[in-house]
Design an enzyme around this catalytic site. Structure first.
Site, short mmCIF file in Angstrom:
data_model
loop_
_atom_site.label_atom_id
_atom_site.label_comp_id
_atom_site.label_asym_id
_atom_site.label_seq_id
_atom_site.Cartn_x
_atom_site.Cartn_y
_atom_site.Cartn_z
N GLY B 38 0.74 -1.19 -0.06
CA GLY B 38 0.14 0.01 0.16
C GLY B 38 0.73 1.34 0.00
O GLY B 38 1.90 1.23 -0.50
N LEU B 40 0.18 3.94 -2.32
CA LEU B 40 0.72 3.54 -3.36
C LEU B 40 1.64 4.86 -4.16
O LEU B 40 1.03 5.80 -3.90
CB LEU B 40 -0.49 3.07 -4.39
CG LEU B 40 -1.23 2.05 -3.81
CD1 LEU B 40 -2.63 1.65 -4.89
CD2 LEU B 40 -0.32 0.77 -3.87
N GLU B 42 3.77 5.94 -7.91
CA GLU B 42 3.74 5.62 -9.56
C GLU B 42 4.54 4.20 -9.69
O GLU B 42 4.24 3.72 -10.70
CB GLU B 42 4.47 6.68 -10.24
CG GLU B 42 3.56 8.25 -10.39
CD GLU B 42 3.86 9.11 -9.17
OE1 GLU B 42 4.32 8.58 -8.03
OE2 GLU B 42 3.52 10.13 -9.42
N HIS B 44 4.12 1.45 -8.12
CA HIS B 44 3.03 0.49 -7.96
C HIS B 44 2.17 0.53 -9.17
O HIS B 44 1.56 -0.29 -9.85
CB HIS B 44 2.15 0.89 -6.61
CG HIS B 44 2.74 0.71 -5.36
ND1 HIS B 44 3.18 1.72 -4.67
CD2 HIS B 44 3.53 -0.42 -4.98
CE1 HIS B 44 3.83 1.33 -3.45
NE2 HIS B 44 3.97 0.01 -3.70
N GLY B 154 8.41 -5.12 -8.91
CA GLY B 154 9.34 -4.10 -9.11
C GLY B 154 10.84 -4.23 -8.76
O GLY B 154 11.14 -4.98 -7.78
N SER B 192 9.20 5.66 -3.57
CA SER B 192 9.11 4.64 -2.48
C SER B 192 8.07 5.04 -1.60
O SER B 192 7.92 6.55 -1.12
CB SER B 192 10.46 4.58 -1.77
OG SER B 192 10.41 3.97 -0.37
#
Lengths: 299, 299
Positions: B38, B40, B42, B44, B154, B192
């Protein structure tokens, strides 16, 4: 009139099996999975029978998994007879017989291990360090390859079953574990691929294992103490055979803890070594009514 | 003209999600899975974008997994904003947002652990003992619950990705791992969830991390020695910010060994601590042509 049997399909590669059992190709058919190490006996065939009753397709694997044998254990001498197994599997109505190679199953060493918890510190886990790591690894691999709706395990390997049930529940594995009761010879000896390795005299004496366990179960029913029951069972076996006791343990099931007062089921299990052959057996009892739950009621 | 968006479906229980994604009900539709903790950003949303391009249904999970935080780590202060996340997920086109509770995910302690191999002894694994055990546990659970065709990770969490790729390959997991490149701020700082915890001045200085890695990559291209490159990168960061170096390492990828000569890819990775906030970043390079493979070419 002879009924025509469906042909048994033999598959040797993981990729081929995955393609064959692909969910889109299954058309909602259910798959029952019977993982074995081969040298099939009535115990295995009982797993197949249960799987056939509950599923559209029955897949059996035969793979003597090197990862679950320790150094000095009987990986090399473990009995193998693929030709006979194939006939028995076909006869029992297995649809797909999966015979993977060790190279296909273990193409590289990634170093990731699945380590069981305290359940592995009892019974066979004491003398077989790493054994259940190897079992969990091959079981997870096979489940991922076959993607079965239901998977069938015999209650003879009760500790293995307890650990796999915990694994499935804790890691949300996508298969239902079905417990199948122990199948016994007429004299009570639990069917096992290793029975063929007994000498004639050992084979004569081996049924004492189950008789001793049954005595122990009777004493449990009579509210005798845990340690007393374990001692009695061991004594019956050693005074009536050449078998050396590896362990006799009365534990909760499937938790496998020493606390037998707060469990719905308990297990009285033992491992006995006859020269080169190590046999295991158990009785799982309901703590409510004392009835045996690990014995095949059809026997 | 506003295009009507499909409604985002929010699911909170494992049982409900399994029913919803049942293979028989999917009708051959493919599922792309984006597991997140969670808050969130960019990065994600880039995972979602890739998932949408390749699958019929996109499932995102948001679960701040207690099992992967050590004692003294930032489980409690880890940023959370479910309301905003829901809006962002809907906007990005996520079809199903899975928000499991810790009680549903960890209803009991079975004691079974998945332990990574030597890959976990480098980089973040050194200071975070048990971290990747927790990651592998939640990842296996989520894969079993969602049953995704493809799963999106990622490349910022490069060590996590390397270990998960190894896990999938070694245990025949039924999902394809898709690597998604790092998304960066305009000044180069890797996106992050933890960036919001930086003070204003730390936020100003933090882009030095990527600049230092890029310098290191240049020196790698110029055939400088591994230790020299690691030393240079650390020096650039410490002389230009208040960041304390946790590690700077040049390793093979995804094997994460010190032997960088015999791998198709290498990773230059670092972790830097700014007061309470620990940031990680990396550049993965092809050893063939020196090109970066972990950076988003769309940036």
């Amino acid at each position: 009139m002879k009924v025509e049997k469906k042909t048994l399909q033999i598959v040797k590669s993981i990729a081929e099996l995955r393609q064959l059992l692909d969910r889109n190709g299954r058309n909602s058919k259910t798959v029952g999975f019977v993982p074995t190490m081969g040298f099939l006996h009535e115990g295995h065939l009982s797993l197949v029978k249960h799987a056939k009753e509950q599923n559209d397709i029955v897949v059996m694997s035969i793979f003597v998994n090197p990862a679950q044998f320790g150094p000095g254990e009987d990986f090399v001498s473990y009995p193998r007879d693929i030709e006979n197994d194939t006939l028995k599997a076909a006869d029992a109505g297995v649809d797909i017989l999966f015979l993977p190679t060790a190279e296909d199953m273990y193409p590289f060493e990634g170093g990731i291990k699945i380590i069981p918890g305290p359940q592995a510190n009892e019974l066979c886990g004491v003398k077989r360090p790493g054994h259940f790591d190897g079992v969990l690894k091959v079981v997870l691999k096979l489940f991922n390859i076959v993607d079965p709706d239901r998977s069938y395990f015999g209650m003879k390997d009760a500790q293995q079953l307890a650990i796999i049930e915990t694994f499935v529940r804790d890691f949300n594995l996508r298969t239902t574990i079905v417990r199948v009761p122990i199948v016994r010879e007429e004299d009570g000896l639990a069917k096992s691929s290793r029975n063929v390795n007994l000498t004639e005299i050992e084979r004569c004496n081996a049924p004492i294992i189950y008789k001793a366990l049954a005595q122990g179960a009777y004493h449990y029913d009579q509210k005798k103490e845990k340690e007393e029951i374990e001692r009695l069972v061991a004594e019956i076996i050693t005074s009536n055979s050449s078998g050396a006791i590896d362990y006799v343990s009365l534990l909760s099931y499937p938790g496998l803890t020493q606390d037998i007062k707060h469990s719905e089921e308990v297990i009285l299990a033992c491992a006995v070594k006859f020269s080169t052959t190590r046999l295991i057996d158990n009785i799982i009892m309901s703590t409510k009514d004392g009835s045996y739950v690990s014995n095949d009621d059809e026997q």
